[in-house]
Scaffold this motif. Sequence first.
Motif, PDB file in Angstrom:
ATOM      1  N   ARG A 228       3.682 -16.408   8.610  1.00  0.00           N
ATOM      2  CA  ARG A 228       2.792 -17.078   9.278  1.00  0.00           C
ATOM      3  C   ARG A 228       1.655 -16.470   9.475  1.00  0.00           C
ATOM      4  O   ARG A 228       0.654 -16.925  10.020  1.00  0.00           O
ATOM      5  N   TYR A 229       1.521 -15.110   8.980  1.00  0.00           N
ATOM      6  CA  TYR A 229       0.182 -14.520   9.164  1.00  0.00           C
ATOM      7  C   TYR A 229      -0.330 -13.818   7.763  1.00  0.00           C
ATOM      8  O   TYR A 229       0.677 -13.614   7.039  1.00  0.00           O
ATOM      9  N   ASP A 230      -1.743 -13.728   7.607  1.00  0.00           N
ATOM     10  CA  ASP A 230      -2.247 -12.960   6.651  1.00  0.00           C
ATOM     11  C   ASP A 230      -2.032 -11.521   6.406  1.00  0.00           C
ATOM     12  O   ASP A 230      -1.901 -11.207   5.250  1.00  0.00           O
ATOM     13  N   GLU A 231      -1.752 -11.064   7.618  1.00  0.00           N
ATOM     14  CA  GLU A 231      -1.594  -9.547   7.514  1.00  0.00           C
ATOM     15  C   GLU A 231      -0.005  -8.991   6.916  1.00  0.00           C
ATOM     16  O   GLU A 231       0.935  -9.770   7.042  1.00  0.00           O
ATOM     17  N   ARG A 232      -0.068  -8.160   6.264  1.00  0.00           N
ATOM     18  CA  ARG A 232       1.163  -7.449   5.704  1.00  0.00           C
ATOM     19  C   ARG A 232       1.184  -5.978   6.130  1.00  0.00           C
ATOM     20  O   ARG A 232       0.088  -5.390   6.008  1.00  0.00           O
ATOM     21  N   LEU A 233       2.417  -5.321   6.432  1.00  0.00           N
ATOM     22  CA  LEU A 233       2.600  -4.157   6.565  1.00  0.00           C
ATOM     23  C   LEU A 233       2.959  -3.410   5.196  1.00  0.00           C
ATOM     24  O   LEU A 233       3.944  -3.490   4.567  1.00  0.00           O
ATOM     25  N   LYS A 234       1.831  -2.708   4.823  1.00  0.00           N
ATOM     26  CA  LYS A 234       1.972  -1.885   3.340  1.00  0.00           C
ATOM     27  C   LYS A 234       2.180  -0.390   3.555  1.00  0.00           C
ATOM     28  O   LYS A 234       1.436   0.272   3.876  1.00  0.00           O
ATOM     29  N   TYR A 235       3.435  -0.012   3.231  1.00  0.00           N
ATOM     30  CA  TYR A 235       3.848   1.403   3.127  1.00  0.00           C
ATOM     31  C   TYR A 235       3.733   1.839   1.693  1.00  0.00           C
ATOM     32  O   TYR A 235       4.318   0.993   0.952  1.00  0.00           O
ATOM     33  N   ALA A 236       3.499   3.162   1.672  1.00  0.00           N
ATOM     34  CA  ALA A 236       3.445   3.678   0.193  1.00  0.00           C
ATOM     35  C   ALA A 236       3.597   5.165   0.204  1.00  0.00           C
ATOM     36  O   ALA A 236       3.339   5.812   1.262  1.00  0.00           O
ATOM     37  N   SER A 237       4.197   5.525  -1.029  1.00  0.00           N
ATOM     38  CA  SER A 237       4.599   6.792  -1.095  1.00  0.00           C
ATOM     39  C   SER A 237       3.191   7.541  -1.415  1.00  0.00           C
ATOM     40  O   SER A 237       2.305   7.004  -1.695  1.00  0.00           O
ATOM     41  N   ASN A 238       3.103   9.026  -1.390  1.00  0.00           N
ATOM     42  CA  ASN A 238       2.016   9.803  -1.584  1.00  0.00           C
ATOM     43  C   ASN A 238       2.346  10.212  -3.139  1.00  0.00           C
ATOM     44  O   ASN A 238       3.208  10.775  -3.492  1.00  0.00           O
ATOM     45  N   GLU A 239       1.399   9.596  -4.062  1.00  0.00           N
ATOM     46  CA  GLU A 239       1.467   9.714  -5.267  1.00  0.00           C
ATOM     47  C   GLU A 239       1.541  11.052  -5.846  1.00  0.00           C
ATOM     48  O   GLU A 239       0.704  11.815  -5.556  1.00  0.00           O
TER      49      GLU A 239
END
Length: 341
Positions: free
Chosen positions: A49-60
């Motif tokens: 329903r929304y444009d926002e996404r929760l984006k979690y990432a590792s520290n490369e």
Amino acid sequence: MLLAQNDLPSEHFHKQDTNYITSYTSELDLTTRFYNSVKFSRYVLRDSRYDERLKYASNENLILGVGVSYRRVTFNLGLNFPFVNSWDEEEKGKTKYLDAQIHYYLDKYVFDAWLSTYKGYHLTNPHETTLQSPDDDSYPIRQDVRNTNFSFNLMRILNSEKFSFRAAFAQDEWQKKSAGSFLIGAEYNMMLSSADSTLIPLNVKESDFFDGYQMKKSAIVNIGVSGGYGHTFVVAKHFYFSIVATMAVGGSYTSLESSDSTQEDINGLTLNVNYSTKVGLGYNSRTFQVGLATVQTFMTNHTPLDHAKITENPGNVRINLIKRFVLKKPIKMPILNKILF
């Protein structure tokens, strides 16, 4: 990391068109490599329903390594140097991980399997998805978040006489003319995610994001059929650009657990769509190869919640420096000989 590639008895060898492909997998060929690579893991929560996404990432982390290939068996040893990778840990946190992969790149078939577990993530886009102050440039760090993935897939190369998968991604063949092939196959994935508390920040912009479910654990198992296409473009016989893109569609069993004791666990059958890309480019010749190779997978699963989706995105970027040698006599390795013949 050990990449083992077994072959069939010599009387069953697949015939390749030598105008297109030269193989360096005989008992007198030895391929050596120096490489550096960056492995990463991303975990995305989306509400349609929304444009926002929760984006979690590792520290490369940057990995430096060496390897050797002999008669389709490849062994690589990579090391993580803390003094190289610790410079941004204060900003993005520290990621601990185990990433083991096995690849069988035969003439007609491609088999990939991997087991990875990453612990320690940061939210890459807090200003898009949360009420974090615009003046605050920090990344919310979640050292408690862990993602584990076990996957394997099998692909059939339909035009294996002229198209080499190994040339760009195993570096013991040489694709001398442009060629491509359609691919068909199947795959299996199991993804486990967990945290000490909800993965949905308390200051998220939309209070009903993810249907208001305070998810702290998820378990997803999916199986599907896949298909795609790969092509290598060759210029002046030595310069190459390879791209392989596949898509898999199948069913999933998804289970979600909430950190809120008033919210029940949720599970059910859902749809999954996975995308995978492999890209390689560089220079190849009889004795020397230098190239860049990347692998990315996007595993998107609809959850039993009405609007919620979970995407796992593991990947790897690697630079290879390859030197090939012609041996005067075969290497005596009785155990290896029994495996290969």
